[in-house]
Scaffold this motif. Structure first.
Motif, PDB file in Angstrom:
ATOM      1  N   GLU A   1       8.893  14.266 -18.375  1.00  0.00           N
ATOM      2  CA  GLU A   1       9.196  15.492 -17.932  1.00  0.00           C
ATOM      3  C   GLU A   1      10.458  15.248 -16.811  1.00  0.00           C
ATOM      4  O   GLU A   1      11.363  16.343 -16.656  1.00  0.00           O
ATOM      5  N   LEU A   2      10.419  14.410 -16.190  1.00  0.00           N
ATOM      6  CA  LEU A   2      11.583  14.105 -15.262  1.00  0.00           C
ATOM      7  C   LEU A   2      13.009  13.918 -16.142  1.00  0.00           C
ATOM      8  O   LEU A   2      14.082  14.325 -15.548  1.00  0.00           O
ATOM      9  N   LYS A   3      12.873  13.333 -17.114  1.00  0.00           N
ATOM     10  CA  LYS A   3      14.173  13.049 -17.878  1.00  0.00           C
ATOM     11  C   LYS A   3      14.541  14.405 -18.500  1.00  0.00           C
ATOM     12  O   LYS A   3      15.972  14.606 -18.425  1.00  0.00           O
ATOM     13  N   PHE A   4      13.494  15.319 -19.090  1.00  0.00           N
ATOM     14  CA  PHE A   4      14.077  16.703 -19.225  1.00  0.00           C
ATOM     15  C   PHE A   4      14.583  17.428 -18.194  1.00  0.00           C
ATOM     16  O   PHE A   4      15.569  18.169 -18.225  1.00  0.00           O
TER      17      PHE A   4
ATOM     18  N   PRO B   1      16.248   8.445 -11.075  1.00  0.00           N
ATOM     19  CA  PRO B   1      15.866   7.645  -9.581  1.00  0.00           C
ATOM     20  C   PRO B   1      14.528   7.315  -9.381  1.00  0.00           C
ATOM     21  O   PRO B   1      13.793   8.103  -9.803  1.00  0.00           O
ATOM     22  N   ILE B   2      14.427   6.285  -8.710  1.00  0.00           N
ATOM     23  CA  ILE B   2      13.018   5.507  -8.529  1.00  0.00           C
ATOM     24  C   ILE B   2      12.372   6.398  -7.696  1.00  0.00           C
ATOM     25  O   ILE B   2      11.094   6.496  -7.764  1.00  0.00           O
ATOM     26  N   GLY B   3      12.897   7.081  -6.569  1.00  0.00           N
ATOM     27  CA  GLY B   3      12.410   7.948  -5.760  1.00  0.00           C
ATOM     28  C   GLY B   3      11.452   9.214  -6.465  1.00  0.00           C
ATOM     29  O   GLY B   3      10.692   9.791  -5.608  1.00  0.00           O
ATOM     30  N   GLN B   4      12.068   9.778  -7.438  1.00  0.00           N
ATOM     31  CA  GLN B   4      11.739  10.651  -8.174  1.00  0.00           C
ATOM     32  C   GLN B   4      10.287  10.647  -8.926  1.00  0.00           C
ATOM     33  O   GLN B   4       9.440  11.449  -9.203  1.00  0.00           O
ATOM     34  N   ILE B   5      10.213   9.182  -9.176  1.00  0.00           N
ATOM     35  CA  ILE B   5       8.840   8.895  -9.842  1.00  0.00           C
ATOM     36  C   ILE B   5       7.661   8.986  -9.015  1.00  0.00           C
ATOM     37  O   ILE B   5       7.416   8.257  -8.019  1.00  0.00           O
ATOM     38  N   LYS B   6       6.789   9.674  -9.155  1.00  0.00           N
ATOM     39  CA  LYS B   6       5.531   9.761  -8.591  1.00  0.00           C
ATOM     40  C   LYS B   6       4.264   9.305  -9.173  1.00  0.00           C
ATOM     41  O   LYS B   6       3.050   8.905  -8.682  1.00  0.00           O
ATOM     42  N   LYS B   7       4.382   8.814 -10.718  1.00  0.00           N
ATOM     43  CA  LYS B   7       3.423   8.332 -11.212  1.00  0.00           C
ATOM     44  C   LYS B   7       4.102   6.967 -11.916  1.00  0.00           C
ATOM     45  O   LYS B   7       4.845   7.264 -12.921  1.00  0.00           O
TER      46      LYS B   7
ATOM     47  N   GLY C   1       1.383   7.033  -7.170  1.00  0.00           N
ATOM     48  CA  GLY C   1       0.285   7.410  -7.901  1.00  0.00           C
ATOM     49  C   GLY C   1      -1.048   6.701  -7.294  1.00  0.00           C
ATOM     50  O   GLY C   1      -2.117   6.959  -7.912  1.00  0.00           O
ATOM     51  N   GLY C   2      -0.888   5.875  -6.321  1.00  0.00           N
ATOM     52  CA  GLY C   2      -2.190   5.588  -5.786  1.00  0.00           C
ATOM     53  C   GLY C   2      -2.904   4.336  -6.422  1.00  0.00           C
ATOM     54  O   GLY C   2      -2.459   3.452  -7.275  1.00  0.00           O
ATOM     55  N   LYS C   3      -4.078   3.914  -5.904  1.00  0.00           N
ATOM     56  CA  LYS C   3      -4.667   2.801  -6.677  1.00  0.00           C
ATOM     57  C   LYS C   3      -5.116   3.098  -7.893  1.00  0.00           C
ATOM     58  O   LYS C   3      -5.837   4.005  -8.039  1.00  0.00           O
ATOM     59  N   MET C   4      -5.164   2.087  -8.777  1.00  0.00           N
ATOM     60  CA  MET C   4      -5.575   2.167 -10.019  1.00  0.00           C
ATOM     61  C   MET C   4      -6.998   1.527 -10.409  1.00  0.00           C
ATOM     62  O   MET C   4      -6.670   0.195  -9.766  1.00  0.00           O
ATOM     63  N   SER C   5      -7.403   1.560 -11.525  1.00  0.00           N
ATOM     64  CA  SER C   5      -8.488   0.703 -11.928  1.00  0.00           C
ATOM     65  C   SER C   5      -7.999   0.129 -13.466  1.00  0.00           C
ATOM     66  O   SER C   5      -7.690   1.274 -14.145  1.00  0.00           O
ATOM     67  N   LYS C   6      -8.516  -0.855 -13.789  1.00  0.00           N
ATOM     68  CA  LYS C   6      -8.253  -1.160 -15.151  1.00  0.00           C
ATOM     69  C   LYS C   6      -8.692  -0.501 -16.148  1.00  0.00           C
ATOM     70  O   LYS C   6      -8.321  -0.373 -17.167  1.00  0.00           O
ATOM     71  N   GLU C   7      -9.843  -0.078 -15.761  1.00  0.00           N
ATOM     72  CA  GLU C   7     -10.606   0.618 -16.990  1.00  0.00           C
ATOM     73  C   GLU C   7      -9.848   1.847 -17.370  1.00  0.00           C
ATOM     74  O   GLU C   7      -9.920   2.475 -18.165  1.00  0.00           O
ATOM     75  N   LYS C   8      -9.501   2.645 -16.179  1.00  0.00           N
ATOM     76  CA  LYS C   8      -8.842   4.107 -16.177  1.00  0.00           C
ATOM     77  C   LYS C   8      -7.348   4.019 -16.411  1.00  0.00           C
ATOM     78  O   LYS C   8      -6.644   4.904 -16.339  1.00  0.00           O
ATOM     79  N   LEU C   9      -6.825   2.786 -16.557  1.00  0.00           N
ATOM     80  CA  LEU C   9      -5.278   2.539 -16.573  1.00  0.00           C
ATOM     81  C   LEU C   9      -4.801   3.521 -17.966  1.00  0.00           C
ATOM     82  O   LEU C   9      -3.610   3.969 -17.754  1.00  0.00           O
ATOM     83  N   HIS C  10      -5.613   3.392 -18.921  1.00  0.00           N
ATOM     84  CA  HIS C  10      -4.982   4.182 -20.342  1.00  0.00           C
ATOM     85  C   HIS C  10      -5.082   5.711 -20.006  1.00  0.00           C
ATOM     86  O   HIS C  10      -4.482   6.417 -20.584  1.00  0.00           O
ATOM     87  N   ASN C  11      -5.810   6.249 -18.894  1.00  0.00           N
ATOM     88  CA  ASN C  11      -5.828   7.633 -18.648  1.00  0.00           C
ATOM     89  C   ASN C  11      -4.733   8.041 -17.713  1.00  0.00           C
ATOM     90  O   ASN C  11      -4.478   9.219 -17.413  1.00  0.00           O
ATOM     91  N   PHE C  12      -3.863   7.141 -17.112  1.00  0.00           N
ATOM     92  CA  PHE C  12      -2.974   7.320 -16.229  1.00  0.00           C
ATOM     93  C   PHE C  12      -1.702   7.697 -16.918  1.00  0.00           C
ATOM     94  O   PHE C  12      -0.709   7.124 -17.495  1.00  0.00           O
ATOM     95  N   SER C  13      -1.409   8.972 -16.860  1.00  0.00           N
ATOM     96  CA  SER C  13      -0.382   9.566 -17.835  1.00  0.00           C
ATOM     97  C   SER C  13       1.160   9.604 -17.197  1.00  0.00           C
ATOM     98  O   SER C  13       1.801  10.599 -17.044  1.00  0.00           O
ATOM     99  N   TRP C  14       1.345   8.437 -17.208  1.00  0.00           N
ATOM    100  CA  TRP C  14       2.752   8.102 -16.464  1.00  0.00           C
ATOM    101  C   TRP C  14       3.910   8.502 -17.317  1.00  0.00           C
ATOM    102  O   TRP C  14       4.913   8.745 -17.125  1.00  0.00           O
ATOM    103  N   GLU C  15       3.587   8.293 -18.725  1.00  0.00           N
ATOM    104  CA  GLU C  15       4.726   8.401 -19.683  1.00  0.00           C
ATOM    105  C   GLU C  15       5.132   9.790 -19.658  1.00  0.00           C
ATOM    106  O   GLU C  15       6.150  10.232 -19.863  1.00  0.00           O
TER     107      GLU C  15
ATOM    108  N   ARG D   1       0.927  -1.104  -0.013  1.00  0.00           N
ATOM    109  CA  ARG D   1      -0.134  -0.051   0.081  1.00  0.00           C
ATOM    110  C   ARG D   1       0.779   1.234  -0.165  1.00  0.00           C
ATOM    111  O   ARG D   1       0.552   2.139  -0.710  1.00  0.00           O
ATOM    112  N   TYR D   2       1.908   1.101   0.798  1.00  0.00           N
ATOM    113  CA  TYR D   2       2.971   2.303   0.817  1.00  0.00           C
ATOM    114  C   TYR D   2       3.485   2.637  -0.381  1.00  0.00           C
ATOM    115  O   TYR D   2       3.651   3.759  -1.174  1.00  0.00           O
ATOM    116  N   VAL D   3       3.805   1.572  -1.397  1.00  0.00           N
ATOM    117  CA  VAL D   3       4.365   1.689  -2.744  1.00  0.00           C
ATOM    118  C   VAL D   3       3.500   2.154  -3.625  1.00  0.00           C
ATOM    119  O   VAL D   3       3.506   2.999  -4.289  1.00  0.00           O
ATOM    120  N   ALA D   4       2.262   1.719  -3.607  1.00  0.00           N
ATOM    121  CA  ALA D   4       1.128   2.233  -4.613  1.00  0.00           C
ATOM    122  C   ALA D   4       0.955   3.583  -4.149  1.00  0.00           C
ATOM    123  O   ALA D   4       0.699   4.582  -5.093  1.00  0.00           O
TER     124      ALA D   4
END
Length: 867
Positions: A770-773, A781-787, A751-765, A744-747
């Motif tokens: 933005e982080l790469k830029f 770094p893994i800690g910098q990723i929030k989504k 970015g929190g709990k996700m639903s399969k139906e809305k997974l395509h709207n999760f703009s993680w890319e 639960r902590y990692v999730a």
């Protein structure tokens, strides 16, 4: 009566030549007479040529030059017996000349000579015809001709001739013929052994000697040994050994007995008649070195059979062999050492030589003769193989130093044997520690570079045995021994490759050594070897995995799997899947690359590049509930010393886990320490977050002065994660609850709990781009990723679980999927008496129902349901 008148002699007919007596002093003139049609002239010419040829080799060569051989061959079939006899006598003498032999083979006279062995011919003809064949049979081509023209049968018949010269020539010819296996088979059919045995009763030593030599060859065949036994041949041989006057025949008699001892029935017969004890006593007490040597060789030959070894052991043959080791003759020492090597297959013999034999063999290791040293080292190699007591006896008898010296010998056999003994000694941990003081590791460098595959194999095996200790691996690394060891991985020899892989696997237990092996290309070579079905082996696969375990970033990229025993440490990065044979760039090179459209490289690093003084003794306290520190990095310890700079509380040190990677019950001391951690204030924690979130970009990317050492980018967020899970989740005593809370902590952080139906709207890319830029790098770094999605969350879960001792694996799937697997014991099975069933495997849900555990029954079906 009238006076008698003397009658006048009648004059000879006018057409008759008056008799002429000629005295010739030239061989050429006599050779011309060989073409005469007169029997008397031919007989006298042959007689003169015979006397001339008897005088020496030069005369034989002269007759060859004068062309005497060709007309003489025609006389072998002459009607007159005297002419035929004299011609045969000449060939008996001339055939000892090599050039004459060659010409006779070309003229194909073998059939004519063999015809002279007919029973109706005179003894003199038999003598010289057999002499001619004896001289001719020394060469292979002539042997074939004699056999093809049926010469063996009359020769066997002539063994019963009353004339000793005929016997001698016939048995000598048969002896030469027996060098060919076809002739030996033919002799067996002709039942030649009984007449040959009769020759042992001859009053002429030369005939007896030739008979024994012939028996020594033909008794290499089992059928011949049976025939010899059935004809009481063994009794004849034992009697010869018991007769001191026949000591010139003892050596050859022992050779025949050596062959007979290979036959179990014959050995039993010798034992039952008391011959075996006589033989051993004879060998031990004889003063003739060759006799002792041949006796030891006889034992060696026979000892290759298990039943024979058993009989020898019952007759205490070991005492005889130990006595022969003390001989002054090198040949006897070698033969006795070889016999001991053969007897080592018997367990009882091995135990006997523990107290008597090993000390004597170690003395022989210091001999000036390299042959003696090789034979002694072979005996010790066999004695110590699979016998710890003997290996210990070698070490206690100061045998290590001479063995190490032999490693530099010019004889490959001696080097291989010495390496084997040292490997056997090193198999025992108490003895292995003492080997290093004798310079074993440095002495193995030469054998590792040898061109002989046996030496290479044994040297690599010795490295595998000795490199179990850190000191040995360090010395091997510092002395340059890793380079030749890595080269042996390329060997075309299966055993060399297997032993080299074994040695690499052992050396890879040391992280520094493993890194050096990878620099030398061991990982690439092993990867290539394992791709070949014919070249790979269990050790090459194990060595490859062992090296990968010291480079988890490469392992995860290649295999897509990290087990619970693969602990992710600071500096780990996930480049993504790569194909076998593809080079994985170092983290430094990846950090210096400009951002691109390639997949982001995920970095795990909670270690700061700041240099700080060593921690005080207060900071060295560690929990031992899991068998390892909570953090092996110094950054955690520095955090407690730098509270004023970073605002961090003192995170606990990293716990260690048992080999299974599972959590275990906590000790009372551990519970107390947890209580002390709970008492820490939240202010320090909040300060840590604020200050580390405000870290500058250059520092985060590890940038600094060019003169300074390069450090991986520091991830302050991940450091906070480690501190938080250590403080809040680590104290939980239930492993299942720990996993659920951590999931639960990692999730929550991703970015929190996700639903399969809305997974395509999760703009993680977009977030990753933005982080790469922002970081101006593909390394994030893994800690910098929030989504984060599957593979981000799975990596973070594995990294944090390893920090607090939760055993879990990390598995990469297709299309950006990854998941964690944990093993849990079913609660319903707790408290059961007897062997517990294996734990069950669960998939940790980090996306749709964070903290949920899905039991893995059918991998494909369950993964499909989750992903």
């Amino acid at each position: 009566m009238g006076k008698k008148v003397k009658k006048e002699a009648e004059p000879p007919p006018k057409d008759v030549f008056d008799p002429l007596t000629i005295e010739s002093k030239k061989a050429a003139t006599v050779v011309l007479m060989l073409n005469s049609p007169e029997e008397e002239v031919l007989a006298k010419a042959c007689e003169a040529i015979y006397r001339f040829a008897l005088k020496g080799e030069e005369n034989k060569a002269t007759l060859l030059e004068l062309g005497a051989v060709e007309p003489l061959t025609k006389l072998l079939t002459h009607e007159d017996k005297i002419v035929r006899r004299n011609a045969t006598m000449i060939f008996g003498i001339l055939a000892s000349n090599n050039d004459v032999k060659k010409l006779l083979r070309e003229l194909d006279v073998m059939n004519s000579v063999i015809a002279q062995l007919a029973p109706e011919e005179e003894v003199v003809i038999h003598e010289f015809a057999s002499l001619c064949l004896a001289n001719m049979s020394a060469e292979y081509t002539s042997k074939v001709q004699i056999l093809e023209h049926g010469g063996l049968e009359p020769l066997v018949r002539l063994l019963a001739s009353p004339d000793p010269d005929v016997k001698k020539n016939s048995v000598e010819c048969i002896y030469n013929l027996t060098q060919d296996f076809q002739c030996r088979a033919a002799l067996q059919e002709l039942n030649a052994i009984p007449p040959i045995l009769d020759l042992l009763k001859s009053e002429y030593p030369v005939i007896q000697l030739l008979a024994l030599k012939t028996l020594g060859i033909i008794t290499n065949d089992k059928e011949a040994r049976t025939t010899l036994r059935d004809n009481q041949g063994v009794d004849h041989l034992i009697k010869i050994l018991e007769t001191k006057e026949l000591n010139d025949l003892h050596i050859e008699a022992l050779s025949v007995i050596a062959n007979c001892l290979e036959d179990m029935d014959t050995l039993v017969l010798i034992q039952q008649t008391g011959g075996l004890k006589k033989l051993l006593s004879f060998a031990e007490n004889s003063t003739i070195p060759d006799i002792q040597k041949n006796a030891a060789k006889a034992i060696t030959k026979a000892a290759y059979d298990p039943e024979n070894r058993k009989l020898f052991h019952e007759q205490e043959v070991e005492k005889c062999l130990v006595a022969l080791l003390g001989s002054e003759n090198d040949g006897t020492k070698i033969a006795a050492s070889q016999a001991i090597s053969a007897m080592c297959e018997n367990t009882g013999s091995k135990e006997f030589f523990n107290n008597q034999g090993i000390p004597q063999l170690i003395v022989l290791l210091k001999s000036d003769s390299e042959e003696v040293r090789e034979a002694a080292s072979l005996a010790l190699a066999n004695l110590t193989t699979c016998h710890p007591a003997n290996a210990k006896a070698v070490a206690e008898a100061d045998g290590v130093d001479p063995l190490v010296n032999i490693l530099s010998s010019r004889r490959d056999g001696a080097v291989a044997n010495a390496a084997t003994v040292l490997a056997n000694v090193a198999m025992q941990e108490p003895l292995r520690a003492g080997l290093q003081s004798h310079g074993v590791t440095s002495a193995l460098l030469g054998p590792l570079r040898s061109a002989n595959t046996v030496v290479q194999s044994k040297a690599a095996l010795t490295v595998a045995a000795t490199a179990c200790d850190v000191e040995a691996r360090t010395e091997l690394r510092n002395s340059g021994g890793l380079e030749p060891l890595v080269e042996l991985l390329r060997s075309k020899n299966d055993e060399v490759r297997r032993h080299a892989s074994w040695a690499v696997m052992v050396c890879a237990n040391d992280e520094l050594t493993a890194v050096e092996l990878c620099k030398l290309g061991a990982l690439d070579i092993l990867e290539e070897v394992n791709l070949s079905v014919s070249r790979k082996n269990k050790f090459s696969e194990a060595a490859y995995n062992k090296l990968l375990n010291n480079n988890l970033s490469l392992k995860y990229s290649l295999t897509g799997y990290l087990s619970s025993s693969n602990i992710i440490s600071d500096g780990f990065y996930d480049y993504g899947r790569i194909n076998p044979g593809t080079k994985l760039l170092p983290l430094k090179d990846l950090c210096l690359q400009e951002p691109s459209d390639q997949r982001a490289v995920l970095l795990v690093n909670s270690k700061s590049s700041d240099v700080s003084p060593p921690p005080s003794t207060e900071d060295k306290s560690s929990d031992v509930g899991y068998g390892r520190s909570i953090s092996s990095s110094s950054s955690f310890r520095r955090a407690s010393k730098e509270k004023t700079n970073t605002g961090f509380g003192s995170p606990t040190e990293e716990k260690s886990e048992p080999p299974s990677g599972r959590n275990t019950a906590l000790s009372k001391g551990t519970t107390k320490e947890r209580g002390s951690r709970k008492g820490r204030g939240k202010k320090e924690e909040e300060r840590a977050k604020e200050e580390e979130e405000g870290s500058t970009l250059p520092k985060l990317m590890g940038e600094g002065s060019p003169e300074k050492e390069w450090y991986p980018p520091f991830d302050p967020d991940f450091r906070v994660y480690v501190y938080e899970v250590t403080k809040s989740i680590f104290p939980i005593t239930n492993i299942k609850e720990q996993i659920e809370v951590l999931a639960r902590y990692v999730a929550e952080k991703m970015g929190g709990k996700m639903s399969k139906e809305k997974l395509h709207n999760f703009s993680w890319e977009l977030h990753i781009s933005e982080l790469k830029f922002q970081l101006k790098s593909n390394v994030v770094p893994i800690g910098q990723i929030k989504k984060g999605i599957f593979y981000h969350r799975a990596l973070l879960f594995k990294a944090l679980a390893d920090k607090i001792g939760i055993g879990c694996s990390l598995v990469r799937g297709e299309y950006g999927r990854a998941w964690n697997e944990v093993q849990l014991m079913n609660d319903s099975r707790k408290g059961l008496i007897g062997a517990l069933p294996p734990p069950e495997v669960y998939i940790v849900d980090l996306m749709f129902h964070p903290g949920g555990l899905m039991k893995l029954r059918s991998r494909e079906a369950d993964l499909y349901r989750y992903l």
